[in-house]
Design an enzyme around this catalytic site. Sequence first.
Site, PDB file in Angstrom:
ATOM      1  N   CYS A 112      -1.961  -3.569   2.880  1.00 43.87           N
ATOM      2  CA  CYS A 112      -1.149  -4.489   2.275  1.00 43.87           C
ATOM      3  C   CYS A 112      -0.556  -3.711   1.258  1.00 43.87           C
ATOM      4  CB  CYS A 112      -1.766  -5.560   1.878  1.00 43.87           C
ATOM      5  SG  CYS A 112      -2.501  -6.708   3.043  1.00 43.87           S
ATOM      6  N   HIS A 252       1.569  -8.576  -4.388  1.00 48.16           N
ATOM      7  CA  HIS A 252       1.390  -8.770  -3.025  1.00 48.16           C
ATOM      8  C   HIS A 252       1.285 -10.377  -2.713  1.00 48.16           C
ATOM      9  CE1 HIS A 252      -0.029  -8.649   0.965  1.00 48.16           C
ATOM     10  NE2 HIS A 252      -1.279  -8.621   0.710  1.00 48.16           N
ATOM     11  N   ASN A 282       1.081 -13.908   4.328  1.00 53.34           N
ATOM     12  CA  ASN A 282       0.693 -12.633   3.671  1.00 53.34           C
ATOM     13  C   ASN A 282       1.294 -11.540   5.136  1.00 53.34           C
ATOM     14  OD1 ASN A 282      -0.413 -10.076   3.479  1.00 53.34           O
ATOM     15  ND2 ASN A 282      -2.330 -11.016   2.885  1.00 53.34           N
TER      16      ASN A 282
END
Length: 325
Positions: A112, A252, A282
């Site tokens: 990520c 994030h 996500n």
Amino acid sequence: MKSILRGIGSYVPEKILDNKELSLKVETSDDWIRTRTGIRERRIAASDQPTSELALNAARKAIEAAQIQTDQIDLVIVATITPDMAFPSTACILQHKLGLGKVACFDLEAACSGFLYSLDVADGMLASGRYKCALVIGAEKMSSILDWEDRTTCVLFGDGAGAAIIMTEGVGPNLVGFRSGADGSNPSLLHQPAGGSKQPASIASIENREHFLKMNGKEIFKSAVRVMEKATRELLKANGLETQDVDHVIPHQANVRIVESMAQRLEIPLEKFFCNLDRHGNTSAASIPIAFDEACQRGLFRKGEIGVLVAFGAGLTWSATLIRF
Ligand code: UT7
């Protein structure tokens, strides 16, 4: 010589999978997902849309926004943990799809944090003077590595891509600082156990569902808050700034509770944090560039303002970028 973000673009697939539809697949509920994560829905790529296709759509928008010609691009970095295939790189596949010249292309794997790691790397390569125009992309088809029978993970992720054109000339927000790090002491906190050289594909690995993403959510949650706070503080300090100087944070997009805890620890008002995870879940390496693009489209940034982009991911990795708009 500072890197300049000349243009940004993003793409998400058409198919929306909302929490209600998901609750027909696994034992979960809209209420559980919303209250524990903030996610309402996510996008799911079609079966004929590999990661390179998502990247292609985002890249075209970034090139258009930057008002450059494709033959100016001399470096392509694709951050992804869901490449089209183990090799060749998705960046090479994308080069051909975009009709670029025979320029340097590679994938970067920092989960990520991958997009922000890629900005850090691109900045260094541009500063060397050997490259002039980088296409930096975060693209993921997370749906291809999710265990759709595991409610603890499949409700969290989505598919999408975001792309940026980075140059050292022209007009746009300046990328003024970077802070990347990693702690590889506990890789199994978030991993895809099989399919690599440690455990190649076998009947047993498939039967044991080991080609899917596995995660210790609670531990990742705690680490995420800690490392994103630390990376942000270190980035600001290295650039002579304080937390109160920050106008915008694009974190994030994993869990709204992680964002809230981070805001509290950094003592930066939550209103300064941009969140779109309610609509995308996500999207791993794509999460920051998609959020950044949406925030730009909403006209949130004013000239001279300070922004922090900050991410964490499997590894564990973390990375933060300082922007002056
Ligand atoms: O980019 C990095 C990727 N990862 C992350 O950012 C994840 C970070 N972690 C998290 O976001 C949170 O830890 C989760 C959202 C994954 C989980 O939230 P939590 O508050 O830590 O829940 P939990 O794991 O403690 O689970 C609480 C309960 C459990 O039931 P019991 O044992 O209390 O009876 C779970 O079995 O919730 C249950 N549960 C669910 N229930 C309904 C777990 N997943 C679900 C679900 N629907 N989808």
